[in-house]
Design an enzyme around this catalytic site. Structure first.
Site, PDB file in Angstrom:
ATOM      1  N   GLY A  45       1.265  -1.499   0.294  1.00 52.37           N
ATOM      2  CA  GLY A  45      -0.203   0.114  -0.202  1.00 52.37           C
ATOM      3  C   GLY A  45       0.413   1.862   0.280  1.00 52.37           C
ATOM      4  O   GLY A  45       0.027   1.941  -0.975  1.00 52.37           O
ATOM      5  N   ASP A 101       0.865   3.205   4.557  1.00 48.23           N
ATOM      6  CA  ASP A 101      -0.310   4.035   3.621  1.00 48.23           C
ATOM      7  C   ASP A 101      -1.338   4.137   4.941  1.00 48.23           C
ATOM      8  O   ASP A 101      -1.291   5.666   4.199  1.00 48.23           O
ATOM      9  CB  ASP A 101      -0.635   3.082   2.774  1.00 48.23           C
ATOM     10  CG  ASP A 101      -1.583   1.615   3.231  1.00 48.23           C
ATOM     11  OD1 ASP A 101      -0.913   1.437   4.419  1.00 48.23           O
ATOM     12  OD2 ASP A 101      -1.912   1.311   2.472  1.00 48.23           O
ATOM     13  N   ASP A 104      -5.044   2.784  10.368  1.00 45.71           N
ATOM     14  CA  ASP A 104      -7.011   1.819  10.760  1.00 45.71           C
ATOM     15  C   ASP A 104      -6.914   2.254  12.774  1.00 45.71           C
ATOM     16  O   ASP A 104      -6.920   2.607  13.512  1.00 45.71           O
ATOM     17  CB  ASP A 104      -7.248   1.142  10.283  1.00 45.71           C
ATOM     18  CG  ASP A 104      -9.076   1.367   9.906  1.00 45.71           C
ATOM     19  OD1 ASP A 104      -9.865   1.953  10.776  1.00 45.71           O
ATOM     20  OD2 ASP A 104      -9.227   0.173   9.281  1.00 45.71           O
ATOM     21  N   LYS A 132      -6.626   7.482   9.996  1.00 45.09           N
ATOM     22  CA  LYS A 132      -8.412   7.292  10.864  1.00 45.09           C
ATOM     23  C   LYS A 132      -8.526   7.730  12.374  1.00 45.09           C
ATOM     24  O   LYS A 132      -8.433   6.832  13.053  1.00 45.09           O
ATOM     25  CB  LYS A 132      -9.101   6.175  10.294  1.00 45.09           C
ATOM     26  CG  LYS A 132      -9.144   6.093   8.809  1.00 45.09           C
ATOM     27  CD  LYS A 132     -10.269   4.820   8.175  1.00 45.09           C
ATOM     28  CE  LYS A 132     -10.177   4.773   7.400  1.00 45.09           C
ATOM     29  NZ  LYS A 132     -10.827   2.885   6.636  1.00 45.09           N
ATOM     30  N   PHE A 153     -14.010   4.060   3.604  1.00 45.51           N
ATOM     31  CA  PHE A 153     -12.876   3.279   2.818  1.00 45.51           C
ATOM     32  C   PHE A 153     -12.964   4.038   2.015  1.00 45.51           C
ATOM     33  O   PHE A 153     -13.071   4.590   0.429  1.00 45.51           O
ATOM     34  CB  PHE A 153     -12.917   2.198   2.408  1.00 45.51           C
ATOM     35  CG  PHE A 153     -12.673   1.153   2.057  1.00 45.51           C
ATOM     36  CD1 PHE A 153     -11.701   0.419   3.039  1.00 45.51           C
ATOM     37  CD2 PHE A 153     -12.312   0.991   0.425  1.00 45.51           C
ATOM     38  CE1 PHE A 153     -11.124  -0.844   2.521  1.00 45.51           C
ATOM     39  CE2 PHE A 153     -11.176   0.383   0.177  1.00 45.51           C
ATOM     40  CZ  PHE A 153     -10.885  -0.968   0.890  1.00 45.51           C
TER      41      PHE A 153
HETATM   42  P1  5GP Z   1      -5.326  -1.837  10.653  1.00 44.15           P
HETATM   43  O1  5GP Z   1      -3.863  -2.787  10.518  1.00 44.15           O
HETATM   44  O2  5GP Z   1      -4.176   0.136  11.133  1.00 44.15           O
HETATM   45  O3  5GP Z   1      -6.250  -1.683  11.131  1.00 44.15           O
HETATM   46  O4  5GP Z   1      -4.682  -0.795   9.209  1.00 44.15           O
HETATM   47  C1  5GP Z   1      -3.853  -0.796   8.260  1.00 44.15           C
HETATM   48  C2  5GP Z   1      -4.498  -1.846   6.721  1.00 44.15           C
HETATM   49  O5  5GP Z   1      -5.384  -1.500   6.831  1.00 44.15           O
HETATM   50  C3  5GP Z   1      -3.630  -0.700   5.423  1.00 44.15           C
HETATM   51  O6  5GP Z   1      -2.386  -0.454   5.773  1.00 44.15           O
HETATM   52  C4  5GP Z   1      -4.632  -1.377   4.887  1.00 44.15           C
HETATM   53  O7  5GP Z   1      -3.973  -1.892   3.595  1.00 44.15           O
HETATM   54  C5  5GP Z   1      -6.009  -1.224   5.673  1.00 44.15           C
HETATM   55  N1  5GP Z   1      -6.538  -0.547   5.526  1.00 44.15           N
HETATM   56  C6  5GP Z   1      -7.305  -0.133   6.573  1.00 44.15           C
HETATM   57  N2  5GP Z   1      -8.046   1.300   6.291  1.00 44.15           N
HETATM   58  C7  5GP Z   1      -7.871   1.432   4.566  1.00 44.15           C
HETATM   59  C8  5GP Z   1      -8.756   2.433   3.660  1.00 44.15           C
HETATM   60  O8  5GP Z   1     -10.082   2.890   3.699  1.00 44.15           O
HETATM   61  N3  5GP Z   1      -8.835   2.362   2.475  1.00 44.15           N
HETATM   62  C9  5GP Z   1      -7.544   1.376   2.439  1.00 44.15           C
HETATM   63  N4  5GP Z   1      -7.486   0.254   0.785  1.00 44.15           N
HETATM   64  N5  5GP Z   1      -7.154   0.212   2.724  1.00 44.15           N
HETATM   65  C10 5GP Z   1      -7.051   0.028   4.554  1.00 44.15           C
HETATM   66 MG    MG Z   2      -1.085  -1.845   4.268  1.00 44.53          MG
END
Ligand code: 5GP
Ligand code: MG
Length: 180
Positions: A45, A101, A104, A132, A153
């Site tokens: 990403g 990237d 979340d 986020k 998203f």
């Molecule tokens: P976390 O582990 O922080 O919950 O999520 C991080 C990963 O989930 C990011 O590196 C990404 O790959 C994916 N992700 C989280 N939110 C989004 C979003 O809004 N769009 C996309 N394309 N990927 C997301």
């Molecule tokens: Mg990622």
């Protein structure tokens, strides 16, 4: 591709402006230790973000590659984070900046950072393009953030949906009917 995009959240020009500011912030924090920094982009990403960001950084650096996969279905809900491809260089006693990237829930970065911390870097910091705020855990420290965004998203500028849309030049919101 255009017909799948509902709206542009952050246009390409704003991304480029912010990249230059972020680069100055990064230089400011590392100071004399900038030289020899190891940048670890979390694939896939962050490929576009990293490639633009590092060209705003005027010092010598190495790039360490590792691939993390977060298995998920339609959206980001749930899933298991695993290391698919381990880092290709030694980070012991080196300053390391992880680039991702989006922050979340923080699950992905926690795995990456705990893996890297085991290898004894001199310092370990994190830079994310997007955060986020609604979901990001308050106990999770990220040193450099491009933009705080609402809980939608997003795709584009490296971010994917089912591995598509990474090449869309802006950060955009997909039409919701596509991933329901
Ligand atoms: P976390 O582990 O922080 O919950 O999520 C991080 C990963 O989930 C990011 O590196 C990404 O790959 C994916 N992700 C989280 N939110 C989004 C979003 O809004 N769009 C996309 N394309 N990927 C997301
Ligand atoms: Mg990622």
């Amino acid at each position: 591709m255009q017909q799948d995009i509902e709206r542009i959240l952050i246009p390409r020009s704003r991304i480029q402006d912010r990249l230059h500011e972020l680069a100055r912030e990064i230089e400011g924090v590392y100071g004399d230790q900038s030289e020899g920094l190891i940048i670890v982009p979390v694939l896939a990403g962050s490929i576009i973000f990293t490639s633009d960001l590092i060209r705003c950084l005027p010092f010598k650096m190495k790039i360490g590659l590792m691939t993390i996969s977060r298995y998920r279905g339609a959206t980001t809900a749930g899933g298991e984070t695993r290391l698919v491809q381990d880092l290709n260089l030694d980070i012991r006693d080196r300053h390391v900046l992880v680039v991702d990237d989006i922050l979340d829930t923080g699950g992905t970065l926690r795995v990456v950072l705990s893996q890297l911390a085991l290898r004894g870097p001199a310092s370990l910091r994190t830079c994310v393009l997007l955060r986020k705020l609604a979901k990001a855990p308050t106990d999770f420290q990220v040193e450099f953030v491009g933009f705080d965004i609402e809980d939608v998203f997003v795709v584009g500028y490296g971010l994917d949906y089912n591995n598509h849309y990474r090449n869309w030049p802006d950060i955009a919101v997909l039409r919701p009917e596509l991933y329901r």
